[in-house]
Scaffold this motif. Structure first.
Motif, PDB file in Angstrom:
ATOM      1  N   SER A   1       0.852  -1.200   0.000  1.00  0.00           N
ATOM      2  CA  SER A   1       0.000   0.000   0.000  1.00  0.00           C
ATOM      3  C   SER A   1       0.881   1.240   0.000  1.00  0.00           C
ATOM      4  O   SER A   1       1.923   1.261   0.660  1.00  0.00           O
ATOM      5  CB  SER A   1      -0.908   0.014   1.228  1.00  0.00           C
ATOM      6  OG  SER A   1      -1.714  -1.140   1.262  1.00  0.00           O
ATOM      7  N   TYR A   2       0.469   2.255  -0.726  1.00  0.00           N
ATOM      8  CA  TYR A   2       1.218   3.508  -0.689  1.00  0.00           C
ATOM      9  C   TYR A   2       0.527   4.494   0.256  1.00  0.00           C
ATOM     10  O   TYR A   2      -0.525   4.193   0.825  1.00  0.00           O
ATOM     11  CB  TYR A   2       1.412   4.077  -2.094  1.00  0.00           C
ATOM     12  CG  TYR A   2       0.206   4.718  -2.741  1.00  0.00           C
ATOM     13  CD1 TYR A   2       0.010   6.095  -2.686  1.00  0.00           C
ATOM     14  CD2 TYR A   2      -0.711   3.959  -3.469  1.00  0.00           C
ATOM     15  CE1 TYR A   2      -1.076   6.696  -3.306  1.00  0.00           C
ATOM     16  CE2 TYR A   2      -1.799   4.551  -4.100  1.00  0.00           C
ATOM     17  CZ  TYR A   2      -1.977   5.921  -4.012  1.00  0.00           C
ATOM     18  OH  TYR A   2      -3.041   6.515  -4.625  1.00  0.00           O
ATOM     19  N   ALA A   3       1.118   5.658   0.452  1.00  0.00           N
ATOM     20  CA  ALA A   3       0.653   6.601   1.474  1.00  0.00           C
ATOM     21  C   ALA A   3      -0.814   6.965   1.285  1.00  0.00           C
ATOM     22  O   ALA A   3      -1.246   7.293   0.177  1.00  0.00           O
ATOM     23  CB  ALA A   3       1.515   7.860   1.441  1.00  0.00           C
ATOM     24  N   GLY A   4      -1.561   6.907   2.366  1.00  0.00           N
ATOM     25  CA  GLY A   4      -2.978   7.265   2.327  1.00  0.00           C
ATOM     26  C   GLY A   4      -3.293   8.301   3.386  1.00  0.00           C
ATOM     27  O   GLY A   4      -2.446   8.683   4.197  1.00  0.00           O
ATOM     28  N   SER A   5      -4.522   8.742   3.375  1.00  0.00           N
ATOM     29  CA  SER A   5      -4.994   9.709   4.368  1.00  0.00           C
ATOM     30  C   SER A   5      -6.512   9.641   4.387  1.00  0.00           C
ATOM     31  O   SER A   5      -7.119   8.778   3.762  1.00  0.00           O
ATOM     32  CB  SER A   5      -4.509  11.113   4.029  1.00  0.00           C
ATOM     33  OG  SER A   5      -4.919  12.042   5.013  1.00  0.00           O
ATOM     34  N   GLY A   6      -7.130  10.581   5.103  1.00  0.00           N
ATOM     35  CA  GLY A   6      -8.584  10.633   5.130  1.00  0.00           C
ATOM     36  C   GLY A   6      -9.132  11.133   3.807  1.00  0.00           C
ATOM     37  O   GLY A   6      -8.592  12.058   3.204  1.00  0.00           O
ATOM     38  N   SER A   7     -10.192  10.512   3.346  1.00  0.00           N
ATOM     39  CA  SER A   7     -10.836  10.924   2.100  1.00  0.00           C
ATOM     40  C   SER A   7     -12.104  11.701   2.407  1.00  0.00           C
ATOM     41  O   SER A   7     -12.981  11.207   3.121  1.00  0.00           O
ATOM     42  CB  SER A   7     -11.190   9.692   1.250  1.00  0.00           C
ATOM     43  OG  SER A   7     -12.113  10.029   0.236  1.00  0.00           O
ATOM     44  N   PHE A   8     -12.198  12.930   1.876  1.00  0.00           N
ATOM     45  CA  PHE A   8     -13.377  13.747   2.132  1.00  0.00           C
ATOM     46  C   PHE A   8     -14.615  13.129   1.477  1.00  0.00           C
ATOM     47  O   PHE A   8     -15.675  13.042   2.083  1.00  0.00           O
ATOM     48  CB  PHE A   8     -13.173  15.169   1.611  1.00  0.00           C
ATOM     49  CG  PHE A   8     -14.312  16.088   1.949  1.00  0.00           C
ATOM     50  CD1 PHE A   8     -14.401  16.657   3.205  1.00  0.00           C
ATOM     51  CD2 PHE A   8     -15.304  16.367   1.032  1.00  0.00           C
ATOM     52  CE1 PHE A   8     -15.454  17.487   3.538  1.00  0.00           C
ATOM     53  CE2 PHE A   8     -16.368  17.200   1.352  1.00  0.00           C
ATOM     54  CZ  PHE A   8     -16.439  17.759   2.609  1.00  0.00           C
ATOM     55  N   THR A   9     -14.450  12.671   0.224  1.00  0.00           N
ATOM     56  CA  THR A   9     -15.592  12.092  -0.503  1.00  0.00           C
ATOM     57  C   THR A   9     -16.132  10.863   0.209  1.00  0.00           C
ATOM     58  O   THR A   9     -17.327  10.750   0.496  1.00  0.00           O
ATOM     59  CB  THR A   9     -15.171  11.715  -1.931  1.00  0.00           C
ATOM     60  OG1 THR A   9     -14.656  12.874  -2.577  1.00  0.00           O
ATOM     61  CG2 THR A   9     -16.357  11.178  -2.719  1.00  0.00           C
ATOM     62  N   ARG A  10     -15.239   9.924   0.499  1.00  0.00           N
ATOM     63  CA  ARG A  10     -15.679   8.656   1.092  1.00  0.00           C
ATOM     64  C   ARG A  10     -16.120   8.833   2.538  1.00  0.00           C
ATOM     65  O   ARG A  10     -17.040   8.157   2.994  1.00  0.00           O
ATOM     66  CB  ARG A  10     -14.564   7.613   0.987  1.00  0.00           C
ATOM     67  CG  ARG A  10     -14.201   7.290  -0.454  1.00  0.00           C
ATOM     68  CD  ARG A  10     -13.339   6.054  -0.574  1.00  0.00           C
ATOM     69  NE  ARG A  10     -12.040   6.197   0.045  1.00  0.00           N
ATOM     70  CZ  ARG A  10     -10.997   6.789  -0.531  1.00  0.00           C
ATOM     71  NH1 ARG A  10     -11.116   7.322  -1.735  1.00  0.00           N
ATOM     72  NH2 ARG A  10      -9.842   6.866   0.087  1.00  0.00           N
ATOM     73  N   SER A  11     -15.487   9.755   3.273  1.00  0.00           N
ATOM     74  CA  SER A  11     -15.889   9.993   4.666  1.00  0.00           C
ATOM     75  C   SER A  11     -17.267  10.643   4.724  1.00  0.00           C
ATOM     76  O   SER A  11     -18.114  10.257   5.534  1.00  0.00           O
ATOM     77  CB  SER A  11     -14.856  10.892   5.372  1.00  0.00           C
ATOM     78  OG  SER A  11     -13.589  10.278   5.399  1.00  0.00           O
ATOM     79  N   GLY A  12     -17.485  11.644   3.855  1.00  0.00           N
ATOM     80  CA  GLY A  12     -18.794  12.291   3.809  1.00  0.00           C
ATOM     81  C   GLY A  12     -19.883  11.328   3.388  1.00  0.00           C
ATOM     82  O   GLY A  12     -20.978  11.307   3.969  1.00  0.00           O
ATOM     83  N   LEU A  13     -19.573  10.497   2.393  1.00  0.00           N
ATOM     84  CA  LEU A  13     -20.535   9.500   1.933  1.00  0.00           C
ATOM     85  C   LEU A  13     -20.800   8.453   3.013  1.00  0.00           C
ATOM     86  O   LEU A  13     -21.929   7.991   3.192  1.00  0.00           O
ATOM     87  CB  LEU A  13     -20.012   8.821   0.671  1.00  0.00           C
ATOM     88  CG  LEU A  13     -20.933   7.776   0.031  1.00  0.00           C
ATOM     89  CD1 LEU A  13     -22.196   8.449  -0.493  1.00  0.00           C
ATOM     90  CD2 LEU A  13     -20.214   7.050  -1.096  1.00  0.00           C
ATOM     91  N   ASN A  14     -19.773   8.107   3.754  1.00  0.00           N
ATOM     92  CA  ASN A  14     -19.898   7.129   4.836  1.00  0.00           C
ATOM     93  C   ASN A  14     -20.890   7.618   5.892  1.00  0.00           C
ATOM     94  O   ASN A  14     -21.777   6.882   6.337  1.00  0.00           O
ATOM     95  CB  ASN A  14     -18.524   6.897   5.470  1.00  0.00           C
ATOM     96  CG  ASN A  14     -18.512   5.749   6.450  1.00  0.00           C
ATOM     97  OD1 ASN A  14     -19.071   4.689   6.208  1.00  0.00           O
ATOM     98  ND2 ASN A  14     -17.861   5.958   7.576  1.00  0.00           N
ATOM     99  N   TYR A  15     -20.763   8.892   6.262  1.00  0.00           N
ATOM    100  CA  TYR A  15     -21.690   9.475   7.242  1.00  0.00           C
ATOM    101  C   TYR A  15     -23.098   9.589   6.664  1.00  0.00           C
ATOM    102  O   TYR A  15     -24.089   9.236   7.320  1.00  0.00           O
ATOM    103  CB  TYR A  15     -21.190  10.851   7.678  1.00  0.00           C
ATOM    104  CG  TYR A  15     -22.164  11.590   8.563  1.00  0.00           C
ATOM    105  CD1 TYR A  15     -22.367  11.209   9.888  1.00  0.00           C
ATOM    106  CD2 TYR A  15     -22.908  12.658   8.063  1.00  0.00           C
ATOM    107  CE1 TYR A  15     -23.269  11.873  10.691  1.00  0.00           C
ATOM    108  CE2 TYR A  15     -23.816  13.329   8.859  1.00  0.00           C
ATOM    109  CZ  TYR A  15     -23.993  12.933  10.182  1.00  0.00           C
ATOM    110  OH  TYR A  15     -24.897  13.586  10.965  1.00  0.00           O
ATOM    111  N   ALA A  16     -23.185  10.047   5.410  1.00  0.00           N
ATOM    112  CA  ALA A  16     -24.494  10.216   4.774  1.00  0.00           C
ATOM    113  C   ALA A  16     -25.208   8.876   4.567  1.00  0.00           C
ATOM    114  O   ALA A  16     -26.441   8.830   4.527  1.00  0.00           O
ATOM    115  CB  ALA A  16     -24.329  10.924   3.429  1.00  0.00           C
TER     116      ALA A  16
END
Length: 580
Positions: free
Chosen positions: A307-322
């Motif tokens: 795996s290469y460097a990752g971080s928090g995703s705004f799209t997927r995090s927002g969709l996860n909450y929604a």
């Protein structure tokens, strides 16, 4: 020190929230997240200069570790656009994109970034993200979006552009090669892009990126009889993330350490900013230090799992909450479901044209630009506008790592410039008191008479090395222009005083004492008073100059004023004046 398992295993805190209902909600949210991240993972790996499967590996491994060791209930980590382009920028100087050496260096970069992040978290440096202006993130992200878009135009147009070209030279190459445009590729790219946008607008619940890729693939199958320039992504291995080993040679670590620091910093800013944004909706409190640890652990572990460097995703995090996610289990479900999907459909990616992938990436890049906040910033704040434009231009025309450092430096300069000039309003009494209560009012809000011998001011920010010059100038102005040597400082707005602040105030007090006056303080907060006592500030000023209440302060200072002036004073604002 009491041993607390939750400090080392934060997932124990949210395990107790799991019920049948939350598992169902998290499973649905995880399924949605897996469908969304499938095309994103391939696209982001392409941006990073890596084979497509590495984006999927990152989306399988990173979210699980970050969910277990982070603090946010809804943050989904994994490959992101901004991190991907910084990885490409950092490693492309040292190796050819897509090669085995490029992959090896990327894994080492990921490991080092994770070590930095974990060290920051263990050192409790989570608060440092507070000093990075959101404007910097907006400017950098907008610049990165344009870089990403420009890098994909060669795949849509078919115009040859040498690898590693700067943004400026890429534009020149596109302009000079416009006559060589392949309109079959343009059609595939635009069809993918338009389909993606239309599905998002009219059928938002469907996976628009995935459908866009399918449309592009169908067109490519039809057009392959008319042109031989349609290149395909190629088959993705249908297996789970294999074990990998970063390079630990001293030479490689020295070479990548500066770039890894930039990746780590950007990853932390992204993760904490996104988790806080989602937390404002879910009413959750975010622990920045724990998020640092979670991101660090995910990158360190991920570097050993391809795996290469990752971080928090705004799209997927927002969709996860929604989507109704209740716990971080949703991110774990998304990763597991993605593994199953890859095992089933990975061979189909062999039919995906690079032009269609480029169309999807253009949509992703466009969504990165926060037009709303950019307009607000440019309309309402000159200082923030300067930071935004500088970061944006640095991202386009300078090395990306330098752009990140410059943005952080600008944030600190902006913070210091604001805190170094605290508001110091002049206060006075609304009228002659009869009840004994002293209500002080800012004279800018209401014109009031003032005592000609006692100046009452309030310092609305901390007294530290950066602000002492401004405070000293304010006191000097009072002494020189108004000939007042008794100055009462209402200290309720002072959160801390450092040693440079105490030395400056002691110096001012000594000058006032020589002229028969002095500095007086009322309303010091308990922590500030405690530090003042330990640093001998109170002792050197004089305990008689510190008061708990305004009435006590004025009554005491009044006795030190010159009676001749009091006798003819037209203001008479204190009840002591009338008693006299």
């Amino acid at each position: 020190m009491n041993f607390n398992f939750r400090n080392f295993f934060p997932f124990l805190a949210w395990f107790k929230l799991i019920t049948k209902d939350t598992i169902k909600a998290d499973l649905i949210a995880g399924l949605t997240g897996a469908v969304i991240v499938l095309p994103q993972g391939v696209a982001f790996a392409t941006i990073a200069g890596l084979p497509p499967e590495y984006g999927l590996y990152t989306a399988m491994v990173t979210p699980i570790i970050a969910a277990l060791f982070g603090s946010s209930l809804h943050l989904v980590s994994g490959p992101t656009t901004a991190i991907s382009i910084v990885v490409f920028s950092a490693i492309s100087h040292h190796a050819e994109p897509g090669t085995t050496e490029f992959v090896s260096l990327t894994l080492t970069l990921t490991f080092l970034a994770g070590v930095y992040q974990l060290a920051f978290g263990l050192a409790r440096l989570g608060a440092m993200v507070n000093f990075v202006s959101h404007t910097v993130v907006i400017g950098f992200t907008a610049g990165a979006a344009i870089l990403i878009a420009s890098s994909q135009l060669k795949h849509i147009t078919g115009i040859f552009i040498p690898k590693g070209e700067s943004f400026f030279h890429t534009l020149i190459d596109l302009y000079q090669g416009v006559g060589n445009t392949n309109f079959y590729l343009v059609t595939i790219g635009l069809a993918t892009l338009i389909t993606t946008i239309l599905i998002k607008k009219f059928l938002p619940k469907l996976p628009n990126l995935l459908i866009g890729m399918i449309v592009g693939s169908v067109l490519a199958l039809y057009f392959k009889e008319f042109t031989s320039e349609i290149k395909l992504v190629g088959e993705i291995p249908a297996h789970l993330p294999p074990l990998s080993m970063p390079s630990f040679s001293l030479e490689t670590i020295k070479m990548l350490a500066p770039e890894a620091f930039a990746v780590a910093l950007l990853g932390l800013i992204e993760a904490v900013s996104i988790s806080r944004a989602v937390a404002t909706k879910s009413n959750q409190r975010i622990n920045s230090n724990q998020e640092f640890i979670g991101q660090g652990m995910s990158n360190i572990f991920g570097s050993f799992m391809s795996s290469y460097a990752g971080s928090g995703s705004f799209t997927r995090s927002g969709l996860n909450y929604a989507s109704g996610a209740k716990t971080p289990l949703s991110a774990i479900f998304a990763a597991i479901i993605l593994m199953a999907i890859v095992l089933l459909i990975a061979p189909l990616m062999a039919y995906l044209p690079i032009a269609a992938m480029a169309g999807v990436i253009l949509v992703v890049a466009y969504n990165l630009i926060d037009f709303h906040h950019i307009r607000e910033t440019l309309s309402f704040s000159m200082e923030e506008s300067a930071v935004l434009i500088t970061t944006f231009l640095a991202t386009l025309f300078l090395e990306l790592e330098f752009a990140i450092y410059l943005g952080v430096l600008l944030s600190l300069v902006l913070f210091l410039s604001k805190t170094s000039t605290p508001s110091i309003p002049t206060l006075s009494l609304d009228n002659v008191e009869t009840s004994g209560k002293r209500k002080l009012i800012n004279i800018e809000e209401k014109p009031l008479k003032q005592c000609p011998q006692l100046k009452i001011i309030r310092i609305d920010m901390s007294v530290y090395f950066g602000s002492v010059s401004h405070i000293q100038k304010r006191i000097a102005t009072i002494v020189e222009n108004e000939r007042i040597n008794h100055i009462l400082i209402v200290a309720s707005g002072i959160n801390f005083i450092d040693l440079a602040g105490t030395e400056a105030l002691i110096s001012e007090n000594n000058s006032l004492v020589k002229n028969g006056g002095g500095l007086y303080f009322v309303g010091l907060k308990a922590p500030v008073y405690e530090f003042s006592a330990k640093s001998h500030f109170i002792e050197r000023i004089g305990r008689a100059n510190f008061f708990d209440s305004k009435s006590q302060a004025i009554a005491s200072i009044y006795k030190r004023l010159e009676r001749e002036i009091c006798a003819t004073c037209p203001a008479q604002i204190f009840h002591e004046c009338h008693s006299q």
